[in-house]
Write an enzyme that holds these catalytic residues in place. Sequence first.
Site, PDB file in Angstrom:
ATOM      1  N   LYS A  91     -14.683   0.105  14.217  1.00 48.63           N
ATOM      2  CA  LYS A  91     -13.236  -0.596  14.570  1.00 48.63           C
ATOM      3  C   LYS A  91     -13.036  -0.157  15.911  1.00 48.63           C
ATOM      4  CE  LYS A  91      -8.685  -0.432  12.223  1.00 48.63           C
ATOM      5  NZ  LYS A  91      -7.571   0.213  11.377  1.00 48.63           N
ATOM      6  N   PHE A 110      -5.304   2.741  14.460  1.00 51.73           N
ATOM      7  CA  PHE A 110      -5.249   3.973  13.206  1.00 51.73           C
ATOM      8  C   PHE A 110      -6.399   3.341  12.330  1.00 51.73           C
ATOM      9  CE2 PHE A 110      -1.880   6.133  15.289  1.00 51.73           C
ATOM     10  CZ  PHE A 110      -1.887   7.440  14.465  1.00 51.73           C
ATOM     11  N   ASN A 155       0.787  -1.272  -0.083  1.00 54.21           N
ATOM     12  CA  ASN A 155      -0.008  -0.067   0.059  1.00 54.21           C
ATOM     13  C   ASN A 155       0.771   1.317   0.131  1.00 54.21           C
ATOM     14  OD1 ASN A 155       0.582   0.538   2.923  1.00 54.21           O
ATOM     15  ND2 ASN A 155      -0.398  -1.265   3.258  1.00 54.21           N
ATOM     16  N   ASP A 204      -4.442  -6.306   4.224  1.00 49.76           N
ATOM     17  CA  ASP A 204      -5.437  -7.161   4.698  1.00 49.76           C
ATOM     18  C   ASP A 204      -5.518  -8.515   3.892  1.00 49.76           C
ATOM     19  OD1 ASP A 204      -6.545  -5.083   6.301  1.00 49.76           O
ATOM     20  OD2 ASP A 204      -7.468  -4.032   4.613  1.00 49.76           O
ATOM     21  N   LYS A 230       9.405 -16.378 -11.120  1.00 52.67           N
ATOM     22  CA  LYS A 230       8.711 -15.297 -11.525  1.00 52.67           C
ATOM     23  C   LYS A 230       7.543 -15.913 -12.452  1.00 52.67           C
ATOM     24  CE  LYS A 230       9.060 -11.612 -14.806  1.00 52.67           C
ATOM     25  NZ  LYS A 230      10.058 -10.816 -15.672  1.00 52.67           N
TER      26      LYS A 230
END
Length: 404
Positions: free
Chosen positions: A336, A322, A209, A278, A288
């Site tokens: 949350k 957070f 991310n 997640d 690969k």
Amino acid sequence: MLNGKTIVLGVSGGIAVYKAAALTSRLAQSGAEVHVIMTESAAKFVTPLTFQTLSRQPVHTDTFAERDASVVAHIDLADRADLFVVAPATANIIAKMACGLADDMLSTTLLATTAPILVAPAMNVHMYEHPAVQANMQTLRERGVHFIEPGVGQLACGYVGRGRLAEPEDIYAEIVRLMTPDQTLAGRKVLITAGGTLERIDPVRFITNDSSGKMGYAAAQAAQEMGAEVTLVSANVSLPAPRGVKLVPVVSTRDMYEAVMERLDAQDLIIKAAAVADYRPAAQSAQKIKKSEEQMTLVLEKTEDILAEIGRRKKGQFVIGFAAETEHLEEHAMKKVRSKGCDLIAANDVSQQGIGFGADHNELYIFDQNGLVKKIPRSSKLEAARELLRLAAERMNAKGNAAP
């Protein structure tokens, strides 16, 4: 607020010298005894007489201009300083400090002082980002030198970018903080996670991310400044570890999970600022994956829920999570905080320009089980972290969770 304190202000040559004059005035009005040392280049922008008038003290420009035969001027100033501030700090003076050069009054006095040092850089954006300048700053950080980051905006050279000297009021606030340190986390053990975890697809591809780790690193620095013993579990960032912090580097969510659980019981406060993936590939290819078909299906499985597991396992620890959101911030944050067993959730809207991933500023909404507790308005991530930690310390003390 600074009554009776002696501050030596080093002024090096740059257009931002005029801001140093405003800072001198602010410090003198606060009761500080301010002694200004100017480089030859600085005196080409603003005359020493200006600083002498504002500080009500002689201004030093020449190592060999000894006014008092009973002392050596640069040693006397170095010894008397409660704090040494360099503002503006050019690339040149930063390089001299890193290399230990002493070829003028300012660099000689800096080399002789044992006082805390605060450096406020100011230069062209490309100069500031140059690897040599960044390496010199990192060297100084490792030696305990404090920095106040330059601002972003229109520069005197015409460029727009990072390099503007921090505003005098911001430098003044940092001086006050250094002279009156907050030790509200003294004796506490704090574990902080930061960065974005990385999940391998094959040896050359991965899922991750946009997290830069800046918020978690700011929290680690703030906690250490407030007296805590800090462990920073960090995934995939390109930031220098804050001074005095124990760094535990990890890569994947599983790595972070194991590092956190291994250390959980010994902590008083846990701040989970990392952006954890997640999902991860259900199967990682050892080689690969070659491009063949028009489409490729990637099967994902859930990763470990670190925050929820902390909430299940905690034994009196104070836990802050957070929540980086792009919509329905309050709704998602409340869900949350209730589902993860946190004491607080710090939520921010990462879709907002200037406070999202990679930005230097943040705006936080702090929730507990009952709703919004506090809004921390847009500020530097370091200052936002300090506000969050002050709130955490207050709540920990209110619960009777006193420091050892």
